[in-house]
Design a protein around this motif. Structure first.
Motif, mmCIF file in Angstrom:
data_model
loop_
_atom_site.group_PDB
_atom_site.id
_atom_site.type_symbol
_atom_site.label_atom_id
_atom_site.label_comp_id
_atom_site.label_asym_id
_atom_site.label_seq_id
_atom_site.Cartn_x
_atom_site.Cartn_y
_atom_site.Cartn_z
ATOM 1 N N GLN A 83 -11.906 -12.272 -2.998
ATOM 2 C CA GLN A 83 -13.103 -11.658 -3.563
ATOM 3 C C GLN A 83 -12.943 -11.472 -5.067
ATOM 4 O O GLN A 83 -13.860 -11.707 -5.828
ATOM 5 C CB GLN A 83 -13.315 -10.311 -2.881
ATOM 6 N N GLY B 44 -22.678 -5.160 4.888
ATOM 7 C CA GLY B 44 -22.701 -4.373 3.661
ATOM 8 C C GLY B 44 -21.298 -4.164 3.122
ATOM 9 O O GLY B 44 -20.320 -4.569 3.747
ATOM 10 N N THR B 45 -21.178 -3.523 1.958
ATOM 11 C CA THR B 45 -19.840 -3.263 1.425
ATOM 12 C C THR B 45 -19.130 -2.270 2.336
ATOM 13 O O THR B 45 -19.746 -1.357 2.864
ATOM 14 C CB THR B 45 -19.898 -2.640 0.011
ATOM 15 N N GLY B 46 -17.874 -2.506 2.526
ATOM 16 C CA GLY B 46 -17.075 -1.619 3.371
ATOM 17 C C GLY B 46 -17.240 -1.897 4.848
ATOM 18 O O GLY B 46 -16.728 -1.147 5.686
ATOM 19 N N SER B 47 -17.919 -2.993 5.204
ATOM 20 C CA SER B 47 -18.113 -3.268 6.635
ATOM 21 C C SER B 47 -16.897 -3.956 7.236
ATOM 22 O O SER B 47 -16.829 -4.150 8.440
ATOM 23 C CB SER B 47 -19.371 -4.114 6.841
ATOM 24 N N GLY B 48 -15.940 -4.372 6.396
ATOM 25 C CA GLY B 48 -14.700 -4.941 6.939
ATOM 26 C C GLY B 48 -14.569 -6.434 6.730
ATOM 27 O O GLY B 48 -13.702 -7.068 7.332
ATOM 28 N N LYS B 49 -15.391 -7.001 5.848
ATOM 29 C CA LYS B 49 -15.369 -8.457 5.663
ATOM 30 C C LYS B 49 -14.047 -8.923 5.034
ATOM 31 O O LYS B 49 -13.400 -9.841 5.546
ATOM 32 C CB LYS B 49 -16.555 -8.898 4.776
ATOM 33 N N SER B 50 -13.648 -8.274 3.934
ATOM 34 C CA SER B 50 -12.393 -8.684 3.283
ATOM 35 C C SER B 50 -11.203 -8.406 4.195
ATOM 36 O O SER B 50 -10.233 -9.160 4.218
ATOM 37 C CB SER B 50 -12.203 -7.943 1.967
ATOM 38 N N THR B 51 -11.306 -7.319 4.957
ATOM 39 C CA THR B 51 -10.237 -6.993 5.900
ATOM 40 C C THR B 51 -10.034 -8.152 6.868
ATOM 41 O O THR B 51 -8.899 -8.538 7.168
ATOM 42 C CB THR B 51 -10.616 -5.706 6.661
ATOM 43 N N TYR C 271 -1.854 -8.455 6.985
ATOM 44 C CA TYR C 271 -1.581 -7.289 7.830
ATOM 45 C C TYR C 271 -1.501 -7.786 9.264
ATOM 46 O O TYR C 271 -2.118 -8.797 9.592
ATOM 47 C CB TYR C 271 -2.721 -6.275 7.753
ATOM 48 N N TYR D 157 -6.078 0.261 8.948
ATOM 49 C CA TYR D 157 -5.120 0.322 7.838
ATOM 50 C C TYR D 157 -4.151 1.456 8.107
ATOM 51 O O TYR D 157 -4.528 2.455 8.723
ATOM 52 C CB TYR D 157 -5.851 0.559 6.514
ATOM 53 N N ASP E 42 0.850 -1.198 0.000
ATOM 54 C CA ASP E 42 0.000 0.000 0.000
ATOM 55 C C ASP E 42 0.878 1.236 0.000
ATOM 56 O O ASP E 42 0.591 2.225 -0.664
ATOM 57 C CB ASP E 42 -0.884 0.025 1.251
ATOM 58 N N ALA F 112 -10.658 -0.259 10.736
ATOM 59 C CA ALA F 112 -11.487 -0.976 9.781
ATOM 60 C C ALA F 112 -12.258 -2.082 10.508
ATOM 61 O O ALA F 112 -13.331 -2.485 10.080
ATOM 62 C CB ALA F 112 -10.638 -1.568 8.673
HETATM 63 P P1 ADP Z 1 -15.883 -5.349 2.595
HETATM 64 O O1 ADP Z 1 -15.071 -6.510 2.143
HETATM 65 O O2 ADP Z 1 -16.772 -5.666 3.750
HETATM 66 O O3 ADP Z 1 -16.647 -4.724 1.494
HETATM 67 P P2 ADP Z 1 -13.328 -4.180 3.206
HETATM 68 O O4 ADP Z 1 -12.823 -5.051 4.279
HETATM 69 O O5 ADP Z 1 -12.787 -4.363 1.859
HETATM 70 O O6 ADP Z 1 -14.920 -4.224 3.178
HETATM 71 O O7 ADP Z 1 -13.080 -2.678 3.624
HETATM 72 C C1 ADP Z 1 -13.353 -2.168 4.925
HETATM 73 C C2 ADP Z 1 -12.852 -0.726 5.035
HETATM 74 O O8 ADP Z 1 -11.441 -0.687 4.955
HETATM 75 C C3 ADP Z 1 -13.362 0.172 3.934
HETATM 76 O O9 ADP Z 1 -13.720 1.409 4.522
HETATM 77 C C4 ADP Z 1 -12.192 0.343 3.002
HETATM 78 O O10 ADP Z 1 -12.193 1.617 2.426
HETATM 79 C C5 ADP Z 1 -11.002 0.184 3.917
HETATM 80 N N1 ADP Z 1 -9.867 -0.460 3.214
HETATM 81 C C6 ADP Z 1 -9.875 -1.650 2.582
HETATM 82 N N2 ADP Z 1 -8.652 -1.950 2.083
HETATM 83 C C7 ADP Z 1 -7.845 -0.911 2.419
HETATM 84 C C8 ADP Z 1 -6.464 -0.612 2.221
HETATM 85 N N3 ADP Z 1 -5.632 -1.449 1.558
HETATM 86 N N4 ADP Z 1 -5.977 0.555 2.720
HETATM 87 C C9 ADP Z 1 -6.790 1.396 3.383
HETATM 88 N N5 ADP Z 1 -8.090 1.183 3.621
HETATM 89 C C10 ADP Z 1 -8.631 0.043 3.153
#
Ligand code: ADP
Ligand code: MG
Length: 575
Positions: free
Chosen positions: A414, A367-374, A383, A341, A105, A348
């Motif tokens: 994803q 929902g999208t942006g809720s932190g699932k992929s994180t 991380y 992050y 990043d 996140a």
């Molecule tokens: P989801 O998978 O639930 O849609 P994400 O986990 O992708 O959500 O993202 C959660 C939050 O973290 C979002 O607000 C997104 O903008 C932020 N985010 C995701 N990846 C990064 C990153 N590499 N650097 C900074 N912020 C991130």
């Protein structure tokens, strides 16, 4: 800089041989004019064909020696520079391989690519020319002056007049040119950035009719770069003729005053010819040196960019006390985990606690942006977390070797990523020991066998760049086949079913349930109907855990879950 010297150390013998070869060449070139003087003074003027032949043969052999040394030096220096570049590229690549996503990043993926290719090539070029120049320039100019002086000290006074002028002009031009070169490099970076965005986003640009805007943006940067490049070239354009002028004026002065001296019997014609040659050699070596000075600022910038990558200590590394290897069972636990992050204003994920155990399906919805992929990134330790702990079989994952941790996980991202190679290569990507039977099994469970067999070469069909020749849903199924082929203890499927049609999704779900009975399965979803049957569902909202339980329990207790369900399911499906 020391870092780069360390990469040169193994090449020191080869470098030494380049320096020696260049020295031989320069010495031979410095010797040649004395032979010219000899052949003219003692062969041509008195008319002595025997002497001409005798010295002529010596001239030819010295010239041949010079030529051979020059070729060998070029060959050897090219090899040295190329192997240096190879080693540095390898170092950078290994280093980047150890980076966690936080470092990616930080640098940006494309910048890492430029640093590994273009910047290292710059260093290679400077090393290539530098090795030759470092000997040629001082030896040729000092040797030339020395030889000229020993031929005729009085006539050498001409250099006292012309060399300072030449040096002054070189300094002047370099002073103006170097900042311009630096600015040009920055503008080129900018141009690359715009071009890259426009090309990678070409579909979006077209779809939103932003062609004109993008073209204007590009043209502006292009013009900016061009203007700078033109002023650089304008400066450099003056350099050549001015230097040629000074060189030619010097030659004229040598002939003029030399002629006078010959007239008075102080000098011989051959010595004059040798003198002219020394004059040219001295000045040429100064000009070459000035070219080198122009290259150096560019290379310094590149060296900085490469060194920056090499100096970055990856935040994530295997713990000091790496837990002993033993078979991982797949008990996963989040204990009060909070993560932000780098540079983000708010976490996140905050205070996440849950357990996922073998034989159960744990679903995560939000929902999208809720932190699932994180959350999946954290399990894979892409991380490191800020607070709390993530435990695998009761051991903090920071105490495991990263390799052991990741070996136990079958991850389906994803956005499915495929690599160049055949379908079979892609499926067996995560498990080089897999058999053909594993391959077929994985493809069948992933519901991919059907379309693979329809492809012209079946499992041997090639995936073109980044998998453009398969559809999104097919890509997803290949990605899950890849995870299955590893036979891991833990499966993580990130937002997996959104790319599949309803029927395929349902078939895949039931096949997966059969085949992953003993594994820990974590499914991430946005749609309730894909996870209704999960043993435990975790509801995320803006990085917080707002509900945990089965479908029925959550409907009764969790407002966010009820809202998601209500917006997606029709009446009786909810109950
Ligand atoms: P989801 O998978 O639930 O849609 P994400 O986990 O992708 O959500 O993202 C959660 C939050 O973290 C979002 O607000 C997104 O903008 C932020 N985010 C995701 N990846 C990064 C990153 N590499 N650097 C900074 N912020 C991130
Ligand atoms: Mg996501």
């Amino acid at each position: 800089m020391q870092r780069f010297l360390q990469y040169l150390r193994p090449l020191r013998l080869a470098i030494l041989s380049v320096l020696m070869l260049v020295t031989v060449r320069v010495l031979a070139d410095l010797y040649l004019p004395t032979l010219t003087a000899d052949i003219v003074n003692n062969g041509i003027i008195p008319g002595n064909p025997g002497h001409i032949l005798h010295v002529g043969i010596r001239m030819l052999s010295v010239a041949a020696l010079s030529g051979a040394a020059s070729i060998a030096a070029s060959y050897q220096s090219a090899r040295v520079a190329a192997s240096f570049a190879r080693v540095v590229r390898e170092e950078v690549f290994t280093q980047v391989g150890d980076f966690s996503l936080a470092e990616f990043d930080n640098f940006g993926t494309t910048s890492l690519i430029t640093r590994t290719t273009n910047d290292i090539t710059q260093l290679q070029m400077v090393l290539l020319f530098g090795m030759r120049m470092i000997v040629t320039a001082p030896l040729m100019s000092i040797g030339g002056i020395f030889m000229a002086f020993s031929l005729d000290p009085t006539l050498s006074l001409i250099f006292v007049a012309s060399l300072p002028v030449l040096i002054a002009i070189i300094t002047l031009i370099a002073r103006r040119g170097i900042p311009l070169f630096r600015r040009m490099q920055k503008k080129l970076d900018k141009l690359n950035l715009i071009l890259r965005e426009a090309l990678t986003g070409i579909r979006v640009v077209r779809a939103f009719n932003r062609d004109t805007y993008e073209r204007e943006r590009f043209e502006e940067a292009n013009l900016d770069y061009t203007t700078t490049a033109i002023s650089v070239q304008r400066t450099m354009a003056i350099m050549r003729p001015v230097m040629m002028l000074i060189m030619n004026l010097t030659t004229i002065a040598i002939i003029w005053f030399g002629g006078l001296r010959i007239d008075r019997g102080f000098m011989q014609l051959g010595d004059l010819m040798a003198f002219i040659q020394y004059g040219t050699q001295i000045m040429f070596s100064l000009v070459m040196l000035s070219m080198m000075f122009v290259q150096i600022p560019r290379a310094t910038a590149s060296a900085h960019r490469v060194a920056e990558v090499l100096a970055t200590v990856p935040k994530i590394h295997d713990g000091e006390a790496v837990a002993p290897r033993r078979p991982i069972k797949g008990y996963l636990e989040f204990r009060d985990v909070t993560f932000s992050y780098p540079g983000a204003e708010r976490p996140a994920l905050s205070n996440i606690s849950f357990r996922a155990v073998p034989g159960q399906v744990t679903a995560i919805i939000g929902g999208t942006g809720s932190g699932k992929s994180t959350l999946t990134n954290l399990i894979l330790r892409l991380y490191d977390i800020d607070e709390g702990s993530i435990l695998l079989d009761g051991i903090d994952i920071r105490q495991l070797a990263q390799e052991d941790l990741r070996r136990s996980i079958g991850f389906v991202p994803q956005k499915a990523v495929l690599f160049g190679g055949s379908i079979a290569d892609n499926i067996l990507f995560g498990n080089e020991n897999a058999t053909n039977a594993d391959l077929i099994w994985a493809a069948e469970v992933a519901q991919a066998a059907e379309f693979i067999e329809k492809m012209p070469s079946g499992y041997a069909s090639l995936i073109t760049q980044e998998g453009r020749n398969v559809s999104g849903g097919q890509k997803q199924r290949l990605a899950i086949a890849r995870a299955l082929a590893r036979r891991p203890q833990i499966y993580i499927l990130d937002d997996f079913f959104s790319a599949l049609d309803f029927q395929t999704g349902a078939r895949l779900r039931s096949a997966l349930r059969q085949e992953t009975k003993d594994a820990t399965v974590i499914i991430i979803a946005q749609r309730v109907n894909t996870i209704m049957a999960a043993d435990e569902i975790i509801v995320l909202d803006e990085g917080r855990m707002v509900g945990k339980g089965s479908h029925g329990e959550l409907l009764a207790t969790c407002r966010v879950y009820r809202e998601i369900a209500a917006s997606q399911l029709v009446g009786e499906e909810i109950a």
